[in-house]
Design an enzyme around this catalytic site. Structure first.
Site, PDB file in Angstrom:
ATOM      1  N   ASP A  33       0.841  -1.195   0.000  1.00  0.00           N
ATOM      2  CA  ASP A  33       0.000   0.000   0.000  1.00  0.00           C
ATOM      3  C   ASP A  33       0.881   1.252   0.000  1.00  0.00           C
ATOM      4  O   ASP A  33       1.663   1.475   0.920  1.00  0.00           O
ATOM      5  CB  ASP A  33      -0.892   0.007   1.251  1.00  0.00           C
ATOM      6  CG  ASP A  33      -1.836   1.188   1.230  1.00  0.00           C
ATOM      7  OD1 ASP A  33      -2.888   1.087   0.574  1.00  0.00           O
ATOM      8  OD2 ASP A  33      -1.517   2.224   1.853  1.00  0.00           O
ATOM      9  N   TYR A  38       3.195   9.987   0.879  1.00  0.00           N
ATOM     10  CA  TYR A  38       4.173   9.355   1.776  1.00  0.00           C
ATOM     11  C   TYR A  38       5.613   9.708   1.349  1.00  0.00           C
ATOM     12  O   TYR A  38       6.565   9.421   2.072  1.00  0.00           O
ATOM     13  CB  TYR A  38       3.990   7.832   1.826  1.00  0.00           C
ATOM     14  CG  TYR A  38       2.610   7.361   2.253  1.00  0.00           C
ATOM     15  CD1 TYR A  38       1.725   8.208   2.904  1.00  0.00           C
ATOM     16  CD2 TYR A  38       2.198   6.053   1.992  1.00  0.00           C
ATOM     17  CE1 TYR A  38       0.456   7.768   3.271  1.00  0.00           C
ATOM     18  CE2 TYR A  38       0.932   5.609   2.366  1.00  0.00           C
ATOM     19  CZ  TYR A  38       0.066   6.469   3.005  1.00  0.00           C
ATOM     20  OH  TYR A  38      -1.186   6.025   3.357  1.00  0.00           O
ATOM     21  N   LYS A  66      -2.338   6.464  -4.121  1.00  0.00           N
ATOM     22  CA  LYS A  66      -3.440   7.381  -3.783  1.00  0.00           C
ATOM     23  C   LYS A  66      -3.219   8.783  -4.340  1.00  0.00           C
ATOM     24  O   LYS A  66      -2.089   9.288  -4.350  1.00  0.00           O
ATOM     25  CB  LYS A  66      -3.599   7.463  -2.257  1.00  0.00           C
ATOM     26  CG  LYS A  66      -3.670   6.104  -1.585  1.00  0.00           C
ATOM     27  CD  LYS A  66      -3.975   6.174  -0.105  1.00  0.00           C
ATOM     28  CE  LYS A  66      -3.745   4.816   0.550  1.00  0.00           C
ATOM     29  NZ  LYS A  66      -2.351   4.566   0.938  1.00  0.00           N
ATOM     30  N   HIS A  99      -7.394   9.973  -1.761  1.00  0.00           N
ATOM     31  CA  HIS A  99      -6.836   9.817  -0.411  1.00  0.00           C
ATOM     32  C   HIS A  99      -7.757  10.408   0.669  1.00  0.00           C
ATOM     33  O   HIS A  99      -7.890   9.853   1.763  1.00  0.00           O
ATOM     34  CB  HIS A  99      -5.453  10.468  -0.350  1.00  0.00           C
ATOM     35  CG  HIS A  99      -4.539   9.876   0.657  1.00  0.00           C
ATOM     36  ND1 HIS A  99      -3.188   9.732   0.474  1.00  0.00           N
ATOM     37  CD2 HIS A  99      -4.778   9.382   1.892  1.00  0.00           C
ATOM     38  CE1 HIS A  99      -2.649   9.181   1.546  1.00  0.00           C
ATOM     39  NE2 HIS A  99      -3.597   8.962   2.422  1.00  0.00           N
TER      40      HIS A  99
END
Ligand code: A2P
Length: 295
Positions: A33, A38, A66, A99
């Protein structure tokens, strides 16, 4: 979709690559994931390009990314997806999620906070973003689309117009926030729930956050099965029917977290864990963006 995946939120640079490589090549993970926000997709991509030596090897693994909140404007959606694909060194994603159901001002600053301390928003409706995400499926860039952090009302609205239905809602789920109503509603509408922060996301900056892994009831159940508290929390979520994505960059823990298919929590243990719920949120944007998103 493999029910257990490796989470990569807060996976540190220079550690996330090794973690993903270990997960895929030694620990038996088939699901990773990811997300643009990130800020570690390029490092993960270097590993994917090494590990995926054939088309079959790539196809064997389920990969999610996302769309970040600054990219909600339909004119930016395809570019954002292509950027993630380029960083991850992939031709397609198995799943692409919106997201959050909130559009931020587009720009280099990914969390543009105004002078008033609140996030700067852009006037883009969720349906506009969703229609642009549907195009990604038609272009073959992603196999399926879904959402994250959606509430029941947001899902209800989305499925009233979606031509391609969301397959997943990825939300915070653990015994302190079991999200029963949200999971049941998603289930009734053929939307799978992916549980993030399944371990109560320990080690975050907030010293007031409760330490779920240290909960006496969780520890007692772990002892009874000769398993760790983390394994009990993951197993509980799997038995509720969730897809679960614990994050770790530690090899032993990555291994430990997938070693949850050789025991079963009984009804009494499930009831005890369900009883811990008090709707506590480790992840709450009202603290960061000045938006009371979930109320
Ligand atoms: P680390 O990455 O240093 O191993 P969540 O998935 O709920 O957000 O939790 C992630 C946090 O939990 C990370 O800080 C991670 O640390 C830690 N963690 C992951 N697996 C375990 C485990 N089996 N036991 C204890 N802590 C764990």
């Amino acid at each position: 979709m493999p029910t257990l995946g490796l989470g990569t939120w807060r996976s540190e640079p220079n550690a996330v690559g090794n973690a993903v490589q270990y997960a895929l090549t030694q620990a038996g993970y088939l699901h990773i994931d990811c997300a643009a926000i990130y800020k570690n997709e390029a490092e993960i991509g270097s590993v994917f390009s090494k590990v995926f030596t054939s088309k079959a090897a790539r196809e064997n693994v389920f990969i999610t990314s996302k769309l970040w909140n600054t990219e909600h404007n339909p004119k930016n959606v395809a570019n954002a997806c292509k950027r993630s694909l380029k960083d991850l060194k992939l031709d397609y994603l198995d799943l692409y999620l919106m997201h959050w159901g909130i559009a931020f001002e587009h720009g280099k600053n990914l969390e543009p906070i105004g002078k008033d301390g609140k996030i700067k928003r852009e006037k883009v409706a969720i349906h506009e973003t969703w229609f642009a995400m549907e195009e990604l499926v038609k272009l073959g860039l992603v196999k399926s689309i879904g959402v994250a952090n959606f509430t029941n009302m947001m899902l209800l609205d989305l499925i009233s117009y979606a031509q391609i239905l969301p397959v997943v809602n990825q939300v915070e789920v653990h015994p302190y926030n079991s999200q029963k109503g949200l999971r049941d509603f998603a289930n009734d509408n053929n939307i799978a729930t992916t549980a993030y922060s399944p371990l109560g996301t320990p080690g975050t900056a907030d010293p007031t956050a409760p330490f779920l892994l240290g909960d006496e009831k969780v520890k007692a159940i772990a002892l009874a099965h000769n398993k760790s508290a983390a394994q009990v929390l993951i197993r509980w979520s799997l038995q509720l029917g969730n897809i679960v994505i614990p994050k770790s960059t530690t090899a032993e823990r990555i291994k430990e977290n997938i070693n949850v298919f050789d025991f079963e929590l009984n009804e009494d243990q499930m009831t005890k864990l369900n009883g811990l719920n008090y709707n506590y949120r480790y992840v709450n944007p009202s603290k960061w963006w000045g938006v009371d998103y979930f109320n």
